[in-house]
Enzyme design. Structure first.
Site, PDB file in Angstrom:
ATOM      1  N   THR A 257     -16.593  43.367  21.879  1.00  0.00           N
ATOM      2  CA  THR A 257     -16.446  42.580  23.101  1.00  0.00           C
ATOM      3  C   THR A 257     -15.055  42.766  23.681  1.00  0.00           C
ATOM      4  O   THR A 257     -14.874  42.957  24.882  1.00  0.00           O
ATOM      5  CB  THR A 257     -16.696  41.094  22.809  1.00  0.00           C
ATOM      6  OG1 THR A 257     -18.004  40.947  22.234  1.00  0.00           O
ATOM      7  CG2 THR A 257     -16.603  40.273  24.077  1.00  0.00           C
TER       8      THR A 257
ATOM      9  N   ASN B 203     -18.894  35.372  17.058  1.00  0.00           N
ATOM     10  CA  ASN B 203     -19.194  34.379  18.083  1.00  0.00           C
ATOM     11  C   ASN B 203     -20.692  34.224  18.330  1.00  0.00           C
ATOM     12  O   ASN B 203     -21.189  33.122  18.519  1.00  0.00           O
ATOM     13  CB  ASN B 203     -18.492  34.756  19.393  1.00  0.00           C
ATOM     14  CG  ASN B 203     -16.995  34.558  19.320  1.00  0.00           C
ATOM     15  OD1 ASN B 203     -16.519  33.459  19.137  1.00  0.00           O
ATOM     16  ND2 ASN B 203     -16.242  35.640  19.463  1.00  0.00           N
TER      17      ASN B 203
ATOM     18  N   ASP C 254     -10.822  38.862  11.621  1.00  0.00           N
ATOM     19  CA  ASP C 254     -11.542  40.130  11.696  1.00  0.00           C
ATOM     20  C   ASP C 254     -10.573  41.300  11.790  1.00  0.00           C
ATOM     21  O   ASP C 254     -10.812  42.368  11.209  1.00  0.00           O
ATOM     22  CB  ASP C 254     -12.507  40.130  12.876  1.00  0.00           C
ATOM     23  CG  ASP C 254     -11.850  39.729  14.193  1.00  0.00           C
ATOM     24  OD1 ASP C 254     -10.754  39.130  14.186  1.00  0.00           O
ATOM     25  OD2 ASP C 254     -12.461  39.993  15.254  1.00  0.00           O
ATOM     26  N   ARG C 255      -9.456  41.096  12.490  1.00  0.00           N
ATOM     27  CA  ARG C 255      -8.448  42.159  12.593  1.00  0.00           C
ATOM     28  C   ARG C 255      -7.785  42.403  11.242  1.00  0.00           C
ATOM     29  O   ARG C 255      -7.512  43.556  10.875  1.00  0.00           O
ATOM     30  CB  ARG C 255      -7.399  41.786  13.645  1.00  0.00           C
ATOM     31  CG  ARG C 255      -7.945  41.735  15.058  1.00  0.00           C
ATOM     32  CD  ARG C 255      -6.908  41.206  16.043  1.00  0.00           C
ATOM     33  NE  ARG C 255      -5.790  42.141  16.205  1.00  0.00           N
ATOM     34  CZ  ARG C 255      -4.686  41.848  16.888  1.00  0.00           C
ATOM     35  NH1 ARG C 255      -4.536  40.634  17.427  1.00  0.00           N
ATOM     36  NH2 ARG C 255      -3.729  42.743  17.010  1.00  0.00           N
TER      37      ARG C 255
ATOM     38  N   TYR D 254       3.875  39.974  11.294  1.00  0.00           N
ATOM     39  CA  TYR D 254       3.390  39.449  12.571  1.00  0.00           C
ATOM     40  C   TYR D 254       4.067  38.104  12.778  1.00  0.00           C
ATOM     41  O   TYR D 254       4.127  37.294  11.862  1.00  0.00           O
ATOM     42  CB  TYR D 254       1.867  39.290  12.504  1.00  0.00           C
ATOM     43  CG  TYR D 254       1.136  39.262  13.822  1.00  0.00           C
ATOM     44  CD1 TYR D 254       1.076  40.384  14.632  1.00  0.00           C
ATOM     45  CD2 TYR D 254       0.452  38.114  14.247  1.00  0.00           C
ATOM     46  CE1 TYR D 254       0.379  40.377  15.825  1.00  0.00           C
ATOM     47  CE2 TYR D 254      -0.259  38.093  15.437  1.00  0.00           C
ATOM     48  CZ  TYR D 254      -0.296  39.230  16.227  1.00  0.00           C
ATOM     49  OH  TYR D 254      -0.995  39.217  17.410  1.00  0.00           O
TER      50      TYR D 254
ATOM     51  N   GLY E 216      -6.276  37.310  14.282  1.00  0.00           N
ATOM     52  CA  GLY E 216      -7.708  37.226  14.017  1.00  0.00           C
ATOM     53  C   GLY E 216      -8.060  37.692  12.616  1.00  0.00           C
ATOM     54  O   GLY E 216      -7.576  38.730  12.154  1.00  0.00           O
TER      55      GLY E 216
ATOM     56  N   ASP F 187     -11.101  48.540  16.872  1.00  0.00           N
ATOM     57  CA  ASP F 187     -12.381  47.835  16.830  1.00  0.00           C
ATOM     58  C   ASP F 187     -12.849  47.664  18.271  1.00  0.00           C
ATOM     59  O   ASP F 187     -12.288  46.888  19.041  1.00  0.00           O
ATOM     60  CB  ASP F 187     -12.216  46.480  16.147  1.00  0.00           C
ATOM     61  CG  ASP F 187     -13.549  45.822  15.827  1.00  0.00           C
ATOM     62  OD1 ASP F 187     -14.565  46.205  16.450  1.00  0.00           O
ATOM     63  OD2 ASP F 187     -13.593  44.928  14.966  1.00  0.00           O
TER      64      ASP F 187
ATOM     65  N   THR G  71     -20.264  56.629  43.421  1.00  0.00           N
ATOM     66  CA  THR G  71     -19.734  55.338  42.968  1.00  0.00           C
ATOM     67  C   THR G  71     -20.053  55.074  41.499  1.00  0.00           C
ATOM     68  O   THR G  71     -19.192  54.618  40.738  1.00  0.00           O
ATOM     69  CB  THR G  71     -20.291  54.197  43.839  1.00  0.00           C
ATOM     70  OG1 THR G  71     -19.893  54.410  45.195  1.00  0.00           O
ATOM     71  CG2 THR G  71     -19.757  52.845  43.369  1.00  0.00           C
TER      72      THR G  71
ATOM     73  N   ASP H 179     -19.135  38.203   7.677  1.00  0.00           N
ATOM     74  CA  ASP H 179     -18.384  38.302   8.923  1.00  0.00           C
ATOM     75  C   ASP H 179     -19.085  37.410   9.939  1.00  0.00           C
ATOM     76  O   ASP H 179     -20.147  37.758  10.458  1.00  0.00           O
ATOM     77  CB  ASP H 179     -18.359  39.760   9.393  1.00  0.00           C
ATOM     78  CG  ASP H 179     -17.809  39.916  10.803  1.00  0.00           C
ATOM     79  OD1 ASP H 179     -17.030  39.050  11.247  1.00  0.00           O
ATOM     80  OD2 ASP H 179     -18.174  40.920  11.466  1.00  0.00           O
TER      81      ASP H 179
END
Length: 245
Positions: free
Chosen positions: A120, A11, A96-97, A87, A94, A117, A172, A8
């Site tokens: 990021t 990035n 990875d997807r 799709y 992707g 998933d 906050t 895998d």
């Protein structure tokens, strides 16, 4: 013993996995994926098949090294899969997807599945009971949401998920944490509810990715977690192609 290698390539780093059949027996994370890194990882092992999923493009040196194995696959939109891809633009889906969807479908034993998933970015994908990938959503990940609140406002601090996360904030810091994490949880629960209504069945919900454990604690729905869902999906794709070659 014969092994399969699954890679895998992300990035910022890459993960290498070694499987004996369906059993994951070794893994390693490397900052830079090279032919030497692959060679070092598989040294002394009888690797019969290899597959790579890359979100950064295919490195010629790495591809040449994989081609030395008896079976090798560079995952693309045209790779034969154990699920059907419904799709509109499969070439933009992707890799990875795809792999995570295959892994979740296999883990669910044929049930409809939602695979989340949480990295990021947060991806939410759907595979129905007939094994058709129906599509999914992409939204900002947890750290991206914290960063956006800080970047696009004048006075909100940059926080992360470490710290108190009440149902609603009392200052906050807790307001930001509760808003971000509660927002992600509500997004996932709402998505799963819509999927169930559309499919007419209750899907299994599988979580993977770095923030999956933290998010799972905030969800009011049943979930399964597997940090190696993507790797297992890659291995399943490799096995599928070997069986159908």
């Amino acid at each position: 013993m014969e092994y399969n290698l699954a890679i895998d390539q992300g990035n910022s780093s890459s993960k290498l996995y070694l499987f004996a059949g369906l059993k994951l027996v070794a893994s390693r994370k490397v900052e830079h994926l090279t032919a030497s890194a692959i060679e070092d990882f598989v040294a002394g092992k009888d690797v019969r098949g290899a597959i790579i999923s890359s979100v950064v493009g295919d490195d010629a040196e790495v591809v040449r090294r994989l081609a030395a194995f008896p079976q090798h696959i560079v995952l693309t939109a045209s790779t034969p899969l154990p699920i059907a891809i419904d799709y509109s633009t499969p070439e933009t889906l992707g890799r990875d997807r795809i792999a995570a969807a295959v892994g979740a479908r296999d883990a669910a034993g044929g049930s409809a599945v939602v695979v989340i998933d949480a990295g990021t970015a947060i991806t939410l994908d759907v595979v129905d009971a007939d094994g058709h990938y129906r599509g999914g959503n992409i939204s900002p990940g947890v750290n991206m949401r914290f960063a956006a609140l800080n970047h696009y406002t004048a006075r909100l601090p940059l926080l992360d998920s470490d710290g108190e996360i009440p149902d609603w904030g009392h200052d906050t810091a807790t307001a930001i944490r509760s808003g971000v994490i509660g927002g992600v949880a509500g997004e996932i629960e709402g998505f799963v509810k819509r999927v169930a209504n559309r499919l007419g069945c209750k899907p299994q919900v599988w979580l993977t990715g770095g923030d999956s454990a933290m998010i799972a604690q905030r969800l009011a729905i049943d979930t399964f977690q597997d940090s190696y869902l993507l790797a297992k999906g890659l291995n399943r794709i490799l096995i599928y192609n070997n069986e159908n070659s």
